[in-house]
Scaffold this motif. Structure first.
Motif, short mmCIF file in Angstrom:
data_model
loop_
_atom_site.label_atom_id
_atom_site.label_comp_id
_atom_site.label_asym_id
_atom_site.label_seq_id
_atom_site.Cartn_x
_atom_site.Cartn_y
_atom_site.Cartn_z
N LEU A 182 -11.40 17.80 -0.66
CA LEU A 182 -11.70 17.28 -1.60
C LEU A 182 -11.89 16.32 -0.80
CD1 LEU A 182 -9.01 15.64 -3.72
CD2 LEU A 182 -10.37 17.24 -4.42
N ASP A 183 -13.46 15.71 -0.65
CA ASP A 183 -13.61 14.62 0.56
C ASP A 183 -13.13 12.95 0.33
OD1 ASP A 183 -15.71 12.65 1.14
OD2 ASP A 183 -18.14 13.96 0.82
N GLU A 184 -12.94 12.95 1.61
CA GLU A 184 -11.86 12.12 2.15
C GLU A 184 -13.04 10.56 1.98
OE1 GLU A 184 -12.82 12.15 6.78
OE2 GLU A 184 -10.56 12.92 6.24
N GLU A 185 -13.78 10.62 1.70
CA GLU A 185 -14.63 9.14 1.66
C GLU A 185 -14.63 8.93 0.00
OE1 GLU A 185 -18.33 9.07 3.13
OE2 GLU A 185 -17.60 9.60 5.54
N LEU A 186 -14.09 10.00 -0.79
CA LEU A 186 -14.44 9.98 -2.18
C LEU A 186 -12.55 9.96 -2.94
CD1 LEU A 186 -17.24 11.74 -3.82
CD2 LEU A 186 -16.81 8.98 -3.49
N PHE A 187 -12.28 10.85 -2.08
CA PHE A 187 -10.28 10.71 -2.64
C PHE A 187 -9.39 10.35 -1.64
CE2 PHE A 187 -13.60 13.40 -4.95
CZ PHE A 187 -12.37 13.06 -6.57
N TRP A 188 -8.99 9.68 -1.62
CA TRP A 188 -8.15 8.95 -1.03
C TRP A 188 -6.78 8.99 -1.10
CZ3 TRP A 188 -9.71 3.30 -0.48
CH2 TRP A 188 -11.05 3.17 0.39
N ARG A 189 -5.42 9.62 -0.25
CA ARG A 189 -3.99 9.80 -1.25
C ARG A 189 -3.31 8.35 -0.92
NH1 ARG A 189 -1.05 15.19 -0.37
NH2 ARG A 189 0.95 15.10 -1.60
N ILE A 190 -3.06 8.59 -1.98
CA ILE A 190 -1.99 6.80 -1.54
C ILE A 190 -0.92 6.81 -2.25
CG2 ILE A 190 -3.87 5.45 -2.95
CD1 ILE A 190 -2.45 5.61 -5.85
N HIS A 191 -0.46 8.39 -1.97
CA HIS A 191 1.38 8.64 -2.52
C HIS A 191 1.36 9.84 -2.54
CE1 HIS A 191 5.50 8.98 -4.74
NE2 HIS A 191 5.37 7.44 -4.63
N LYS A 192 2.64 9.91 -2.33
CA LYS A 192 3.26 11.80 -2.18
C LYS A 192 2.60 12.70 -3.30
CE LYS A 192 7.53 11.78 -3.15
NZ LYS A 192 9.16 12.47 -3.27
N SER A 193 2.77 11.65 -4.71
CA SER A 193 1.88 12.34 -5.96
C SER A 193 0.94 11.87 -6.13
CB SER A 193 3.02 11.65 -6.63
OG SER A 193 4.38 12.49 -6.34
N SER A 215 -4.37 2.67 -15.51
CA SER A 215 -3.32 3.10 -15.03
C SER A 215 -3.07 2.89 -13.91
CB SER A 215 -3.91 4.87 -14.73
OG SER A 215 -3.76 5.68 -15.24
N THR A 216 -2.10 2.26 -13.71
CA THR A 216 -1.34 1.64 -13.15
C THR A 216 -0.41 2.39 -12.21
OG1 THR A 216 -0.95 -0.82 -14.02
CG2 THR A 216 -0.25 -0.45 -11.44
N LEU A 217 -0.79 3.16 -10.59
CA LEU A 217 -0.24 3.89 -9.44
C LEU A 217 0.03 3.31 -8.26
CD1 LEU A 217 -3.01 7.04 -10.08
CD2 LEU A 217 -1.67 6.43 -11.70
N PRO A 218 1.17 3.51 -8.02
CA PRO A 218 1.20 3.18 -6.57
C PRO A 218 1.05 3.45 -5.44
CG PRO A 218 2.86 5.05 -7.54
CD PRO A 218 2.16 5.15 -8.03
N ILE A 219 1.18 2.52 -5.17
CA ILE A 219 0.55 3.16 -3.13
C ILE A 219 1.53 2.65 -1.94
CG2 ILE A 219 -0.54 2.07 -1.61
CD1 ILE A 219 -2.51 1.20 -3.14
N SER A 220 2.66 4.16 -1.51
CA SER A 220 3.59 4.06 -0.84
C SER A 220 3.80 3.44 0.06
CB SER A 220 4.45 5.30 -1.23
OG SER A 220 3.61 6.73 -0.02
N GLN A 221 4.58 2.44 0.62
CA GLN A 221 4.24 1.95 1.96
C GLN A 221 4.33 3.36 2.52
OE1 GLN A 221 8.58 0.54 2.91
NE2 GLN A 221 7.81 0.18 4.97
N SER A 222 4.21 4.49 3.52
CA SER A 222 3.35 4.88 4.34
C SER A 222 2.37 5.13 4.16
CB SER A 222 4.24 6.20 4.34
OG SER A 222 3.96 7.09 3.17
N TYR A 223 1.54 4.69 2.76
CA TYR A 223 0.13 5.05 3.01
C TYR A 223 -0.38 3.28 3.05
CZ TYR A 223 0.71 10.09 1.65
OH TYR A 223 0.63 11.10 2.03
N ARG A 224 0.23 2.51 2.59
CA ARG A 224 -0.83 1.30 3.22
C ARG A 224 -1.39 0.90 4.26
NH1 ARG A 224 4.84 -1.83 1.17
NH2 ARG A 224 4.75 -0.74 -1.01
N VAL A 225 -1.33 1.36 5.36
CA VAL A 225 -1.55 1.45 6.33
C VAL A 225 -3.36 1.89 6.54
CG1 VAL A 225 -2.04 1.01 9.15
CG2 VAL A 225 0.37 0.07 8.16
N ASP A 226 -2.90 2.23 6.04
CA ASP A 226 -4.21 3.92 5.15
C ASP A 226 -5.01 3.43 4.78
OD1 ASP A 226 -5.69 6.27 6.12
OD2 ASP A 226 -5.18 7.06 3.98
N ILE A 227 -5.09 3.46 3.84
CA ILE A 227 -5.22 2.28 2.48
C ILE A 227 -6.26 1.28 2.94
CG2 ILE A 227 -5.87 1.77 -0.45
CD1 ILE A 227 -4.68 4.17 0.65
#
Length: 236
Positions: A182-193, A215-227
């Motif tokens: 996926l294009d990383e500028e469009l699609f961001w991983r926010i959680h392992k799931s 929908s409300t989706l969680p941003i896991s702690q390990s991805y918060r800085v990246d987001i």
């Protein structure tokens, strides 16, 4: 046809943006239309009549309705989540206020041809990508869907659920493999799931994200800085 609006109460800024955009688009032999507005109130009235734009250059500090207020109206009242808003301002202090409006970029005056051309290039690239298709495999059947219609991907075990604006489509696979394609500028991983299409985000919060389908989706702690870094990058 690229439909663009320029809204600024400084006529010389409007002229500069119009001329720079015309030069860029004509050099690439693209069809376009550009409408110029000298107040956010005038642009708001035009939008509320059903007129739409792919790109909007929008000044923040204007008498009457501000650019920030108009951005909120565009996203929340008119419910246009697709328009690429490029804010312009003499001040950098507005940057954090703009996250909820999800602008494409934030340009500081005085403007330069290089910065305007760079944001036009980015906007056109994203518009092209959003009109591209994502291809998936369901058993022996191959399907495709417009990238702009994908809200997010989720996974359980070896199944991926693709949530679109209209339905949920399930196919075999793993998010770890999918994210590489996926294009990383469009699609961001926010959680392992979860992988989100950032163009279909309604609102970012500290530990979750609201999507346009409700929908409300969680941003896991390990991805918060990246987001947070990706959000800041969008506004640089």
């Amino acid at each position: 046809m690229i439909r663009m609006a320029i809204c600024d109460d400084e006529k010389d800024i409007c002229s500069f943006l119009e001329e720079a955009s015309e030069k860029y688009l004509e050099a690439r032999r693209m069809d376009y239309s550009i409408d110029v507005f000298y107040s956010a109130d005038a642009l708001r009235n035009h939008l509320k009549k059903g007129n739409e734009y792919e790109m909007i250059f929008l000044d923040i500090e204007m008498d009457g309705l501000s650019g920030v207020q108009l951005g909120e109206i565009l996203r929340n009242d008119i419910r246009d989540d697709a328009a690429k808003i490029i804010y312009v301002s003499w001040q950098e202090s507005y940057a954090l206020e703009l996250f909820k409006i999800r602008p494409l970029d934030f340009l500081i005056k005085p403007l330069t041809m290089e910065r305007v051309e760079a944001v036009l290039e980015l906007a056109l690239r994203l518009l092209n990508q959003e009109n591209d298709y994502f291809v998936y495999q369901q058993g022996s059947v191959q399907g495709r869907i417009k990238i702009s219609e994908i809200v997010y991907f989720s996974s359980t075990l070896r199944k991926i659920a693709m949530r679109t604006v209209d339905e949920e489509i399930v196919f075999a696979g793993k998010l770890d493999d999918l994210v590489k394609s996926l294009d990383e500028e469009l699609f961001w991983r926010i959680h392992k799931s979860f992988i989100i299409n950032q163009m279909n985000v309604k609102r970012f919060e500290y530990n979750n994200v609201k999507m346009i389908d409700g929908s409300t989706l969680p941003i896991s702690q390990s991805y918060r800085v990246d987001i947070r870094n990706k959000q800041k990058k969008m506004l640089k």
